[in-house]
Design an enzyme around this catalytic site. Structure first.
Site, PDB file in Angstrom:
ATOM      1  N   ALA A  55       5.101  38.590  99.326  1.00 21.88           N
ATOM      2  CA  ALA A  55       3.996  37.668  99.085  1.00 21.88           C
ATOM      3  C   ALA A  55       3.050  37.710 100.276  1.00 21.88           C
ATOM      4  CB  ALA A  55       4.523  36.244  98.897  1.00 21.88           C
TER       5      ALA A  55
ATOM      6  N   GLU B 295       5.472  30.911 102.407  1.00 18.82           N
ATOM      7  CA  GLU B 295       4.018  31.147 102.372  1.00 18.82           C
ATOM      8  C   GLU B 295       3.242  29.857 102.639  1.00 18.82           C
ATOM      9  OE1 GLU B 295       3.181  34.165 102.497  1.00 18.82           O
ATOM     10  OE2 GLU B 295       5.183  34.865 101.941  1.00 18.82           O
TER      11      GLU B 295
ATOM     12  N   GLU C 202       0.147  35.169 102.407  1.00 22.01           N
ATOM     13  CA  GLU C 202      -0.226  33.759 102.559  1.00 22.01           C
ATOM     14  C   GLU C 202      -1.718  33.475 102.587  1.00 22.01           C
ATOM     15  OE1 GLU C 202       1.332  35.652 104.936  1.00 22.01           O
ATOM     16  OE2 GLU C 202       0.508  35.251 106.929  1.00 22.01           O
TER      17      GLU C 202
HETATM   18 ZN   LIG Z   1       5.236  35.453 106.345  1.00 24.24          ZN
END
Ligand SMILES: [Zn+2]
Length: 865
Positions: free
Chosen positions: A273, A308, A275
């Site tokens: 992922a 995140e 952020e």
């Molecule tokens: Zn991170």
């Protein structure tokens, strides 16, 4: 190029203040047109402006610099491919003060999961679709627009996207206004200005999505975007995000500063992922939770979301000044993910899981000579790609956990709040956090932490003597291979020695005597707060064994003891036979976390035993494991129970997975087959996600072409990435060597997205000794093809290939062969992974030689357990 502290940076003469960017992506021809106006602060008179740019063509005639009422054009435009920069040279000196740079450019929507890139996916009707999204960390904003692509060059971003009407366009900030062009065929969507932030956090996305939304109790709109028809799979992450955002508001003492938070699943994604502030992007499997998802999958999504969202403060609001301090972002977010997951779901027991997960991963990697300190000097930004590893994330989180234990929760939190308040919207270095904690706690935090962040490795603390109330300890550098630490290599750590019932005592010297509370047994590092290993005397080990029998040790302490014992056997400090005796004493254990640690130790043994002991010895080892897990497996069973807690679900998966690996029990095999056949016949009720992967493995092992083909068909028809992943990570376990080869052909066929293509290769390599050799040979002969598939994508993909292609190797000859191969095929960006792989193989080879000198190789040993 200017060099500050040896770093390669853009000159400090000109600072960006605000970017206004307009982009027109073309999802048919995979290109985009762009224009931008950058408001500048010229801080020193100069006749040059240098920016980062990569794979973008600037239209030279459009470049204009406006200062006051004057407009100038550059007399020369020079690109440096090596530094990914463009320099505009002007005829006259540009005066100090405000100016505006305008230009137009043209770029490509690449398929390398970096910059502004495209992803292919199938919609619910099976039609092929394209969407476009961004991934800028670390150095790829420059692939989307010319910019000062350094984390310390924060600016405000105003973005406008021109896209086909009907598509969804998203960015960090909410939409400000839109208008329609080309008779309504196109729409121009303008977003509100962002706060002041680093380039790597900008994001924008164009495609077809459904979404669901909710509001936090502090009033922030949270939305989860999914492929059309799948928005309900966003319910779980939405609930987690709403709670986490409010929780972090309170914890950091500063409210989330943006009006909305979007989270979105991207069909092709290199990492887990990213952020991006207000628009967090995820690999599909790390965000969406379909009905019936496993406990493991839910926990994973919870952890990724809480990680995140921690970055929205730690990283986005306060950002490292330069990539040297990347660990501060990642280590901290990795600590926070556990903190917040524990707040939301106490039954996940995340701080106990930390011992067998985050801390264990840190200690595995950091026991190699080819590890690196948490804080590494980064001269050229490109080097940062190598430090997105378990040291930055897991060791970073481990030393922060240690600081939390030493400073106490209150000082830790108030220091953190002061740090956020002081440095919001700007940049910091590691020492800024230490200073804030020092003020809050009155401790010299810098002195405590420097030995953990500035030197690599961690200590082995040996108990030299213990008289019931005082213990004499000695510290040394723990190395996985047990190799000698030369005098000039010696290190000293400042180690908080934590025993139950007293405040931490700091060990600062090589040897030190410490008073401990009176107890029947000695336990150093209670609660596993410190990433270190402890070697006890035979006598203290037997006291600990009794304490385990009496139920006096916590889950973390038991798991830690198992992991330490295994590592100490590997390094030659403890006999392998003693570790098996310890493991044998856990037959009646029913906690997932302890079993997770046991499973890791057994996997470590399995790798070397499979490679180097006689067949009867290896069979005796497997029979031992089968017997070890039998009672627990029977009690936990195959079926979900109404009384199951979160950890019970995880335990079931672990035990069935261990059965799939070690068990020769025909009953277990038959049960797996029964469930597999029912599932393939259309009855999904017997095969919930929790046990899918071990059951697939067992069906493949005991079956043939029919089972193999059934799984390939399942993958081909799958509509979600998690369904595909279940097949990828198990398919190599087919018993038939020709089918294993078929899996490898599939890997390089181009039919598997490169975000996933290392999984099937890893599953072949892990399936048997012969399969490991087959995988390596195949990898070598198809190296050019594999390299061409991922050479311009994130180096982490090639890292995964490198590690998995030589999985299970445990001999000096294998290490020499792998080393020779990479001499002939040097991979600059993956050098650290290659060194760590070689050291890992050589450490296993030394381990095997040690095992061969213990009673473990005798049949009578296994009968005695
Ligand atoms: Zn991170």
């Amino acid at each position: 190029m200017a060099k500050a502290e040896g770093r390669v940076l853009l000159p400090p003469t000109v600072e960006p203040v605000k970017y206004d960017i307009k982009l027109k992506p073309d999802l048919v021809n995979f290109t985009f047109d762009g224009s931008e106006k950058i408001r500048l602060d010229i801080q020193e008179a100069t006749d040059e402006i240098a920016l980062h740019v990569k794979e973008i063509a600037i239209k030279n005639h459009t470049i204009v610099l406006k200062a006051g009422s004057t407009e100038v054009k550059p007399e020369a435009v020079t690109y440096s491919i090596k530094d990914a920069t463009v320099t505009f040279k002007f005829e006259e000196m540009l005066p100090v003060g405000e100016a505006e740079l305008e230009l137009e450019f043209f770029g490509l929507l690449n398929d390398q999961m970096a910059g502004f890139y495209r992803s292919g996916y199938k919609d619910i009707t099976g039609a092929s679709k394209i969407m476009a999204s961004t991934q800028f960390e670390s150095l790829d904003a420059r692939r989307a627009f010319p910019c000062w692509d350094e984390p310390g060059r924060k600016a405000v971003f105003g973005l406008t996207l021109v896209v086909d009407t009907g598509l969804t366009a998203l960015s960090n900030m909410p939409e400000k206004h839109r208008c329609y062009l080309d008779g309504g065929a196109k729409m121009e969507v303008a977003f509100m200005d962002s706060p002041k932030m680093s380039t790597y956090l900008l994001a924008f996305i164009v495609g077809e999505f459904d979404f669901i939304q909710a509001q936090t109790s502090h009033g922030v709109l949270v939305r989860v975007f999914a492929p059309p028809g799948r928005s309900k799979d966003g319910q779980f992450p939405l609930e987690v995000a709403v709670k986490a955002l409010d929780g972090y508001d309170d914890y950091f003492g500063l409210p989330y500063p943006l009006p909305k938070l979007d989270m979105i699943a991207i069909p092709e994604f290199a990492a887990g992922a990213m952020e991006n502030w207000g628009l967090v992007t995820y690999r599909e499997v790390d965000l969406l939770i379909a009905e019936g998802a496993s406990r493991k999958q839910m926990q994973r999504v919870c952890i990724v979301v809480t990680h995140e969202l921690a970055h929205q403060w730690f990283g986005n609001l306060v950002t490292m000044n330069w990539w040297d301090d990347l660990w501060l972002n990642e280590g901290f977010a990795s600590w926070c993910e556990n903190y917040m997951a524990h707040e939301i779901f106490p039954d996940f027991a995340m701080w106990d899981q930390f011992t067998s997960d985050t801390q264990a991963a840190a200690m595995r990697l950091d026991s190699l000579r080819s590890s690196h300190p948490i804080q590494v000097p980064i001269k050229h930004a490109e080097e940062v790609e190598e430090v997105f590893d378990a040291i930055s994330y897991c060791k970073g989180a481990s030393v922060i956990k240690m600081a939390h234990a030493y400073l106490g929760a209150d000082a830790f939190r108030s220091g953190l709040q002061a740090y956020m308040q002081k440095h919001k919207y700007s940049n910091t270095e590691t020492s800024d956090l230490w200073a804030a904690w020092s003020t809050a706690s009155g401790c010299k935090v810098n002195e405590l932490m420097a030995s953990w962040t500035e030197q690599m490795g961690y200590p082995l603390v040996t108990v030299k003597s213990f008289n019931g109330s005082e213990v004499e300890l000695e510290q040394s550098w723990f190395l996985a291979d047990g190799s000698e630490v030369k005098k000039e290599e010696e290190k000293i750590w400042k180690i908080p020695i934590i025993c139950k019932g007293q405040k931490p005592v700091l060990m600062e010297a090589k040897t030190q005597k410490i008073s401990v509370p009176k107890s029947d047994f000695l336990l150093i590092n209670a609660g596993r707060q410190v990433p270190m290993r402890v070697l006890y005397s035979d006598e203290t080990y037997s006291q600990l064994a009794t304490a385990i029998q009496k139920g006096q040790l916590s889950v973390s302490d038991k798991a830690g003891l198992v992991l330490d014992s295994f590592a100490l056997a590997k390094s030659g400090h403890l006999g392998a036979d003693k570790v098996f005796k310890l493991i044998a004493s856990f037959r009646s254990e029913r906690n997932f976390i302890v079993w997770d640690a046991i499973s890791q130790a057994l996997t470590g043994f399995d790798t070397v035993l499979m490679a180097g002991v006689s067949d009867p010895t290896y069979a005796a080892f497997k029979a031992f494991v089968s017997k070890l897990i039998a009672d627990a497996a029977k009690e936990v069973g195959w079926e979900k129970k109404a009384s199951d807690g979160h950890l019970d679900g995880l335990l079931r998966e672990t035990l069935i997975n261990m059965q799939s690996k070690y068990s020769v029990d025909p009953e277990a095999m038959a049960e797996a087959k029964r469930r597999f056949d029912a599932f393939m016949a259309g009855d999904a009720s017997l095969l919930p996600d929790d046990i899918k992967e071990p059951v697939f493995k067992m069906a493949l092992k005991s079956g043939g072409k029919k089972e193999y083909q059934a799984l390939r068909n399942l993958q081909a028809k799958a509509t979600t990435n998690i369904e595909r992943k279940h097949v990828y990570v198990t398919i190599g376990h087919t018993a038939d060597i020709a089918l294993k080869k078929d899996v490898l052909d599939w890997v390089v066929s181009g039919d598997i997205k490169i975000q996933d293509f290392f999984y099937p290769m890893g599953s072949v390599a892990a399936s048997s000794k012969e399969a490991a050799a087959l995988t390596w040979d195949y990898y070598k002969s198809h190296f050019d093809r594999i390299w061409s598939m991922c050479k311009t994508a994130s180096p982490s993909l090639m890292d995964a290939m490198i590690s998995l292609s030589a999985r299970g190797f445990s001999t000096a000859e294998a290490a020499a062969e792998v080393e020779q191969f990479y001499k002939e095929h040097p991979l600059k960006q993956n050098q650290r992974t290659i060194s760590q792989l070689l050291e890992g193989i050589r450490t296993n080879a030394a381990f095997l030689n040690r095992i061969l000198k213990t009673p473990v190789i005798e049949e009578s040993f296994w009968k005695s357990l």
